[in-house]
Design an enzyme around this catalytic site. Structure first.
Site, PDB file in Angstrom:
ATOM      1  N   GLU A 140      14.958 108.724  10.011  1.00  0.00           N
ATOM      2  CA  GLU A 140      14.908 107.262   9.841  1.00  0.00           C
ATOM      3  C   GLU A 140      14.773 106.554  11.195  1.00  0.00           C
ATOM      4  OE1 GLU A 140      18.324 106.056   7.598  1.00  0.00           O
ATOM      5  OE2 GLU A 140      17.815 107.325   5.892  1.00  0.00           O
ATOM      6  N   HIS A 161      17.071 102.658   3.063  1.00  0.00           N
ATOM      7  CA  HIS A 161      18.490 102.951   3.285  1.00  0.00           C
ATOM      8  C   HIS A 161      19.340 101.689   3.106  1.00  0.00           C
ATOM      9  CE1 HIS A 161      21.391 105.869   5.549  1.00  0.00           C
ATOM     10  NE2 HIS A 161      22.024 105.203   4.594  1.00  0.00           N
ATOM     11  N   ARG A 173      21.956 111.659   2.357  1.00  0.00           N
ATOM     12  CA  ARG A 173      21.309 111.651   3.663  1.00  0.00           C
ATOM     13  C   ARG A 173      19.985 112.382   3.526  1.00  0.00           C
ATOM     14  NH1 ARG A 173      24.354 108.215   4.957  1.00  0.00           N
ATOM     15  NH2 ARG A 173      25.661 108.075   6.826  1.00  0.00           N
TER      16      ARG A 173
END
Length: 311
Positions: free
Chosen positions: A259, A277, A230
């Site tokens: 994000e 991602h 993360r």
């Protein structure tokens, strides 16, 4: 009734709509915001990065199950869920193989300068017949990969890295049983040992900015960081500082702190490989994740035990 927080893949939506009343997606992420009628929802499908806090849980009086579509569940208030008797599940190991292979792709892309080579060709700079077209790189064979978080994904990354002839060590909260890799009792120690620091730890508040300026300094000017965990685990400003000062050699990131926003400062650094991602975006992994959601919903409504329960 099922509430979906994010916009889910259409194949999953279609299968859900065959059996359940489906609401969502939730177009806003503010705590407590729910669409009309959601108070009757028995299950919530969400992502680890979306807040499922006490306010949201309180706004869903019928809720008894939270299904995290991916492996992360850091956004779920587990205490608030437990107080209401709400079960929480995640994707377990459904996407572990896909994420591990993508992680090695990032190691290769960064360490072997694949993206830089792509730009070199596209920009028309390959014009001569010199043997050395780009600066030499160390390669992977014999290099040291330090895995921060030797869980389901971290172990698979280690296996793949070993096949490339890399030496493996790791840092966890505790020593892992049944693995042949050296254990480091601190992240700084692992970084000092590593040529490549692989961030594969589970996201949790206590891990926020664990990869900080001191850890990056320990990694050193020949070191690289790869993050498929993360974005919150790596201090972005400290990473940018280290890259700009060439205190480390490079980085490859599939995850970011805010994000989908990626800081311009980070995007401007040529020694970073950036992807949106997508480590788990392999058909095999997505199919497995969708099926796990469907299986857990069926088990829940039938009163059977759930799979991949985290709380």
């Amino acid at each position: 009734m099922i509430l979906m927080a994010p916009r889910l893949p259409q194949p999953l939506v279609a299968r859900l709509e065959e059996r359940y009343t489906l609401l969502g997606p939730m177009e806003r992420s503010e705590a407590g915001f729910v669409p009309a009628g959601a108070e009757e929802a028995r299950a919530l499908i969400t992502l680890g990065g979306i807040r499922t806090d006490a306010a949201l849980i309180g706004a869903l009086p019928g809720l008894r199950l939270v299904l995290c579509y991916g492996t992360g569940f850091e956004g779920v208030d587990l205490q608030a869920a437990a107080a209401r008797g709400i079960a929480v599940t995640n994707a377990g190991e459904a996407n572990a193989e896909a994420v591990a292979e993508f992680a090695m792709g990032l190691v290769l892309a960064s360490g072997r300068k694949i993206a830089e080579g792509d730009r070199y060709v596209r920009e028309g700079r390959w014009t001569g017949n010199a043997v050395e077209r780009l600066p030499l790189v160390p390669g992977l064979y014999g290099r040291r990969l330090g895995v921060y978080g030797l869980g389901a994904i971290g172990r698979r990354i280690a296996t793949r890295a070993a096949a490339f002839g890399m030496e493996i060590a790791y840092h966890n909260r505790r020593v892992a049983e049944g693995v042949p890799y050296a254990y480091h009792d601190s992240l700084a120690s692992l970084a000092r040992w590593s040529d490549v620091l692989m961030v594969a730890v589970r996201a949790a508040p206590k891990n926020r900015h664990a990869v900080n300026a001191a850890v990056l300094e320990a990694l050193g000017p020949e070191g690289e960081v790869v993050n498929i965990s993360r974005g919150s685990v790596v201090d972005t400003e400290a990473l940018c500082d280290a890259l700009e000062r060439r205190a480390i050699a490079g980085a490859a990131l599939d995850v970011f702190e805010d994000e989908p926003k990626v800081p311009e400062r980070l995007r401007a650094i040529p020694s970073v490989v950036l992807t949106p991602h997508v480590a788990a975006y392999a058909a095999s992994a997505q199919n497995a994740q969708r099926q796990l959601v469907l299986d857990n919903l069926e088990a829940f409504f039938a009163g059977r035990p759930l799979s991949s329960v985290v709380a």
